[in-house]
Design an enzyme around this catalytic site. Structure first.
Site, PDB file in Angstrom:
ATOM      1  CG  ASP A 120      -2.053   0.988   1.104  1.00 19.13           C
ATOM      2  OD1 ASP A 120      -3.209   0.547   1.011  1.00 19.13           O
ATOM      3  OD2 ASP A 120      -1.776   2.207   1.083  1.00 19.13           O
ATOM      4  CG  ASN A 123     -12.008  -0.320   4.144  1.00 21.18           C
ATOM      5  OD1 ASN A 123     -12.305  -0.735   5.256  1.00 21.18           O
ATOM      6  ND2 ASN A 123     -10.882   0.325   3.911  1.00 21.18           N
ATOM      7  N   GLY A 142     -15.663   3.079   4.116  1.00 21.15           N
ATOM      8  CA  GLY A 142     -14.277   3.555   4.037  1.00 21.15           C
ATOM      9  C   GLY A 142     -13.576   3.193   2.745  1.00 21.15           C
ATOM     10  CG  HIS A 146     -10.060  -3.092  -8.801  1.00 22.96           C
ATOM     11  ND1 HIS A 146      -9.787  -3.189 -10.151  1.00 22.96           N
ATOM     12  CD2 HIS A 146      -9.682  -4.278  -8.260  1.00 22.96           C
ATOM     13  CE1 HIS A 146      -9.278  -4.389 -10.414  1.00 22.96           C
ATOM     14  NE2 HIS A 146      -9.196  -5.066  -9.263  1.00 22.96           N
ATOM     15  CG  HIS A 190      -8.801  -2.924  -2.212  1.00 30.39           C
ATOM     16  ND1 HIS A 190      -9.720  -2.165  -2.914  1.00 30.39           N
ATOM     17  CD2 HIS A 190      -8.609  -2.274  -1.045  1.00 30.39           C
ATOM     18  CE1 HIS A 190     -10.055  -1.109  -2.207  1.00 30.39           C
ATOM     19  NE2 HIS A 190      -9.399  -1.145  -1.061  1.00 30.39           N
TER      20      HIS A 190
HETATM   21  P1  5GP Z   1      -9.743   1.590   0.472  1.00 33.55           P
HETATM   22  O1  5GP Z   1      -9.910   2.768   1.388  1.00 33.55           O
HETATM   23  O2  5GP Z   1     -10.333   1.832  -0.888  1.00 33.55           O
HETATM   24  O3  5GP Z   1     -10.179   0.293   1.092  1.00 33.55           O
HETATM   25  O4  5GP Z   1      -8.190   1.414   0.303  1.00 33.55           O
HETATM   26  C1  5GP Z   1      -7.470   1.800  -0.823  1.00 33.55           C
HETATM   27  C2  5GP Z   1      -6.008   1.688  -0.467  1.00 33.55           C
HETATM   28  O5  5GP Z   1      -5.274   1.821  -1.670  1.00 33.55           O
HETATM   29  C3  5GP Z   1      -5.514   2.789   0.482  1.00 33.55           C
HETATM   30  O6  5GP Z   1      -4.948   2.203   1.635  1.00 33.55           O
HETATM   31  C4  5GP Z   1      -4.502   3.560  -0.351  1.00 33.55           C
HETATM   32  O7  5GP Z   1      -3.380   3.956   0.420  1.00 33.55           O
HETATM   33  C5  5GP Z   1      -4.108   2.559  -1.437  1.00 33.55           C
HETATM   34  N1  5GP Z   1      -3.758   3.153  -2.710  1.00 33.55           N
HETATM   35  C6  5GP Z   1      -4.461   4.104  -3.386  1.00 33.55           C
HETATM   36  N2  5GP Z   1      -3.858   4.395  -4.562  1.00 33.55           N
HETATM   37  C7  5GP Z   1      -2.751   3.588  -4.622  1.00 33.55           C
HETATM   38  C8  5GP Z   1      -1.726   3.425  -5.611  1.00 33.55           C
HETATM   39  O8  5GP Z   1      -1.694   4.066  -6.655  1.00 33.55           O
HETATM   40  N3  5GP Z   1      -0.757   2.508  -5.339  1.00 33.55           N
HETATM   41  C9  5GP Z   1      -0.755   1.764  -4.187  1.00 33.55           C
HETATM   42  N4  5GP Z   1       0.259   0.895  -4.034  1.00 33.55           N
HETATM   43  N5  5GP Z   1      -1.699   1.902  -3.245  1.00 33.55           N
HETATM   44  C10 5GP Z   1      -2.692   2.795  -3.464  1.00 33.55           C
HETATM   45 ZN    ZN Z   2     -10.257  -1.999 -11.680  1.00 32.19          ZN
END
Ligand code: 5GP
Ligand code: ZN
Length: 115
Positions: free
Chosen positions: A30, A85, A91, A96, A98
């Site tokens: 991340d 999330n 959150g 996409h 994950h």
């Molecule tokens: P969400 O809040 O959608 O569950 O988590 C998305 C996660 O993706 C966040 O922890 C954020 O730091 C990470 N993230 C967002 N954009 C990028 C990116 O371009 N590269 C990487 N490696 N992590 C990303």
């Molecule tokens: Zn995607």
């Protein structure tokens, strides 16, 4: 999906620190870690969130969790959190699917689950 950052990382069109990969998922660090160790298990198929998972995706979701287990072992984590999330109110920022792998805290001091 052209505009999706995780699709681009999965297709190697955008850089990421990749830990492991299979035919259907990729695991990478991340970029803004919420824990001392923070990785994301991302499906190569574009599914916006858990809300859009269908019966045909059940094996993929199982594989996502199994890959998280293998990744945690590779990272030397003896304990960790796995977090989906789901939706804005849950959150989720990147639309996409994950699975967060969070760990690396001091023993007996588990961290917050707010990622
Ligand atoms: P969400 O809040 O959608 O569950 O988590 C998305 C996660 O993706 C966040 O922890 C954020 O730091 C990470 N993230 C967002 N954009 C990028 C990116 O371009 N590269 C990487 N490696 N992590 C990303
Ligand atoms: Zn995607």
């Amino acid at each position: 999906m052209d505009s999706c950052i995780f699709c681009k990382i999965a297709a190697k069109q955008d850089p990421a620190e990749i830990l492991m990969e299979s035919d259907s998922v990729v695991v990478f660090k991340d970029i803004y870690p919420s824990a001392p160790v923070h990785y994301l298990v991302v499906s190569k198929k574009h599914i916006p969130s858990i809300k859009e998972v269908s019966h045909e995706d059940e094996a993929l979701i199982g594989h996502l969790i199994h890959t998280a287990k293998d990744s945690a072992e590779k990272l030397g984590l003896s304990g960790y959190k796995l977090v989906f999330n789901v939706g804005k109110e849950g959150g989720q920022i990147v639309d996409h699917i994950h699975l967060h792998i969070l760990g690396g805290w001091a023993k007996n001091k588990p961290g917050s689950i707010n990622v």
